[in-house]
Enzyme design. Structure first.
Site, mmCIF file in Angstrom:
data_model
loop_
_atom_site.group_PDB
_atom_site.id
_atom_site.type_symbol
_atom_site.label_atom_id
_atom_site.label_comp_id
_atom_site.label_asym_id
_atom_site.label_seq_id
_atom_site.Cartn_x
_atom_site.Cartn_y
_atom_site.Cartn_z
ATOM 1 N N LYS A 38 0.855 -1.189 0.000
ATOM 2 C CA LYS A 38 0.000 0.000 0.000
ATOM 3 C C LYS A 38 0.887 1.233 0.000
ATOM 4 C CE LYS A 38 -4.550 0.844 0.390
ATOM 5 N NZ LYS A 38 -5.548 0.177 -0.456
ATOM 6 N N THR A 83 -3.675 -5.234 1.097
ATOM 7 C CA THR A 83 -3.106 -3.890 1.229
ATOM 8 C C THR A 83 -3.987 -3.016 2.116
ATOM 9 O OG1 THR A 83 -4.190 -3.027 -0.763
ATOM 10 C CG2 THR A 83 -2.061 -4.099 -1.051
ATOM 11 N N ASP A 84 -5.282 -3.287 2.153
ATOM 12 C CA ASP A 84 -6.159 -2.551 3.059
ATOM 13 C C ASP A 84 -5.808 -2.855 4.516
ATOM 14 O OD1 ASP A 84 -8.632 -0.801 3.263
ATOM 15 O OD2 ASP A 84 -9.262 -2.524 4.464
ATOM 16 N N PHE A 214 34.293 27.421 -12.095
ATOM 17 C CA PHE A 214 34.471 26.168 -12.825
ATOM 18 C C PHE A 214 35.409 26.453 -13.987
ATOM 19 C CE2 PHE A 214 32.871 22.902 -15.936
ATOM 20 C CZ PHE A 214 33.393 21.824 -15.257
ATOM 21 N N ARG A 231 30.489 32.609 -10.692
ATOM 22 C CA ARG A 231 29.174 32.316 -11.252
ATOM 23 C C ARG A 231 28.154 32.105 -10.134
ATOM 24 N NH1 ARG A 231 29.422 25.860 -12.983
ATOM 25 N NH2 ARG A 231 30.192 25.118 -10.968
ATOM 26 N N VAL A 279 30.992 21.779 -8.342
ATOM 27 C CA VAL A 279 29.922 21.121 -7.595
ATOM 28 C C VAL A 279 30.450 19.823 -6.996
ATOM 29 C CG1 VAL A 279 27.610 20.128 -7.749
ATOM 30 C CG2 VAL A 279 28.193 22.142 -9.118
ATOM 31 N N GLN A 280 31.313 19.130 -7.747
ATOM 32 C CA GLN A 280 31.862 17.866 -7.269
ATOM 33 C C GLN A 280 32.586 18.035 -5.940
ATOM 34 O OE1 GLN A 280 31.818 18.908 -10.394
ATOM 35 N NE2 GLN A 280 31.986 17.249 -11.888
ATOM 36 N N ASN A 306 22.969 20.827 -11.391
ATOM 37 C CA ASN A 306 23.433 22.211 -11.507
ATOM 38 C C ASN A 306 22.335 23.037 -12.170
ATOM 39 O OD1 ASN A 306 24.971 24.495 -11.542
ATOM 40 N ND2 ASN A 306 26.759 23.536 -12.487
ATOM 41 N N HIS A 308 21.092 26.112 -13.723
ATOM 42 C CA HIS A 308 21.837 27.199 -14.355
ATOM 43 C C HIS A 308 21.088 28.531 -14.310
ATOM 44 C CE1 HIS A 308 24.686 24.285 -15.811
ATOM 45 N NE2 HIS A 308 23.742 23.613 -16.438
#
Length: 352
Positions: A38, A83-84, A214, A231, A279-280, A306, A308
């Site tokens: 569920k 599932t109920d 970068f 940036r 970013v890495q 990223n 932009h």
């Protein structure tokens, strides 16, 4: 919807129970994976302790894997926990035990399904927490006068509940603050003593306007992007981590710790900031600090797309706005770069 465990389970040996159910396979084809459950069960729990109330609103998914596949092959539902019934279990266990954190509630549900039903081989519970926080009244500028109005700046019209400093927490009123989502996945297997407990952060969107660069990346005939010395850096962080020890950890505090580490490595000191050469690198520093600070975490995975923001070119409009432009940017959601990495303790590499 469900997260994949970061630590893949070691294959358990053939059990008698598993061998007994192999006769369920009547055809030349074999079901190699199965399960049911569920999803999106929404529950709100209110803890009332005098005038101070505490709420937890969760969205819960429960998936079970049975030893038998006779419900598939033969249409025999004698082992199926509806599932109920799984939905009702969420509400009944919330009523009986209360709700503390996504991790603790997921553990409670998974243990229940394995203990209650001996024919269940695996239980996988996914819990997402709704980000409610207490309404806060700013004490320094406005005071509630007890007559349905505020004493303070008449221009406000009512009390200022947006301040983050010197606040009084409301006893029973809450505000939805979707800065990031807290979720958890718990997987328990009857034949695997190591339970899988995963916590995660989803949708943590951040942006800084400087101290991101970068440069010096591959320069060949396919490159069109110039070196970026300063940036805008914006991303939406998705992060998940797995615990090797669940007995000595405060799950809510650990989740907040990971979130704070990510923000600190992204933003740095409030006055000075912090430089990000990629970013890495920012992603790696965050993951490394989590493993340094939380010994109960064995492996962590993080994704940083990223997002932009491109500088609007004003060189053709010098008569209207002379000079260079470093104030107006065009948000571009698609396409975007995606950076991800998983960091694990070295002694766990053989198990990943």
């Amino acid at each position: 919807m469900f997260a994949t465990p970061l630590r893949q389970p070691q294959a358990s040996g053939s059990t008698d129970k598993l061998q007994n159910h192999q006769q369920d396979t009547p055809y030349q084809y074999e079901i190699t994976d199965h399960g049911y459950g569920k999803d999106a069960v929404k529950v709100l729990h209110v803890s009332r302790k005098g005038p101070v109330h505490t709420i937890h609103e969760f969205e819960v998914g429960t998936h079970l894997k049975l030893y038998s596949k006779k419900d598939y092959y033969q249409g025999n539902n004698s082992d199926v926990v509806a599932t109920d019934s799984q939905k009702n279990t969420v509400y009944l266990l919330a009523k009986k035990h209360g709700i503390e954190s996504p991790e603790m509630f997921a553990l409670l549900l998974a243990k229940h399904f394995l203990n209650k039903y001996s024919h269940v081989e695996e239980a996988h519970v996914h819990v997402e927490a709704y980000p409610w926080q207490r309404v806060c009244q700013e004490e320094t500028k406005t005071m509630w006068n007890g007559k349905g109005a505020c004493n303070g700046d008449p221009k406000l019209g009512n009390c200022n509940f947006s301040s983050i400093d010197d606040r009084q927490l409301h006893n029973h009123a809450f505000i939805f603050t979707p800065t990031a989502q807290h979720y958890s996945d718990v997987v328990m297997r009857r034949n695997d003593p190591k339970q899988t407990v995963i916590s995660g952060i989803k949708g943590l969107r951040v942006l800084k306007t400087t101290q991101s660069s970068f440069v010096n990346f591959v320069n060949d005939e396919f490159r069109s992007l110039p070196d970026q010395y300063d940036r805008i850096f914006s991303t939406v962080v998705d992060c998940s981590w797995e615990y090797s020890d669940t007995e000595s950890v405060n799950f809510s505090r650990a989740w907040q710790t990971v979130k704070n580490i990510i923000l600190k490595n992204f933003a740095g000191d409030p006055n000075i900031g912090v430089s990000s050469p990629s970013v890495q690198h920012t992603l790696y520093l965050s993951e490394k600090e989590v493993l340094d600070v939380l010994p109960q975490v064995s492996v962590i995975s993080m994704t940083m797309p990223n997002k932009h923001y491109f500088n609007f070119d004003t060189k053709h409009f010098q008569k209207i706005v002379p000079g260079d432009n470093n104030e107006v940017f065009i948000p571009v959601d698609k396409p975007h770069g995606t950076i991800y990495a998983q960091l694990a303790r070295k002694d766990l590499k053989s198990k990943l």
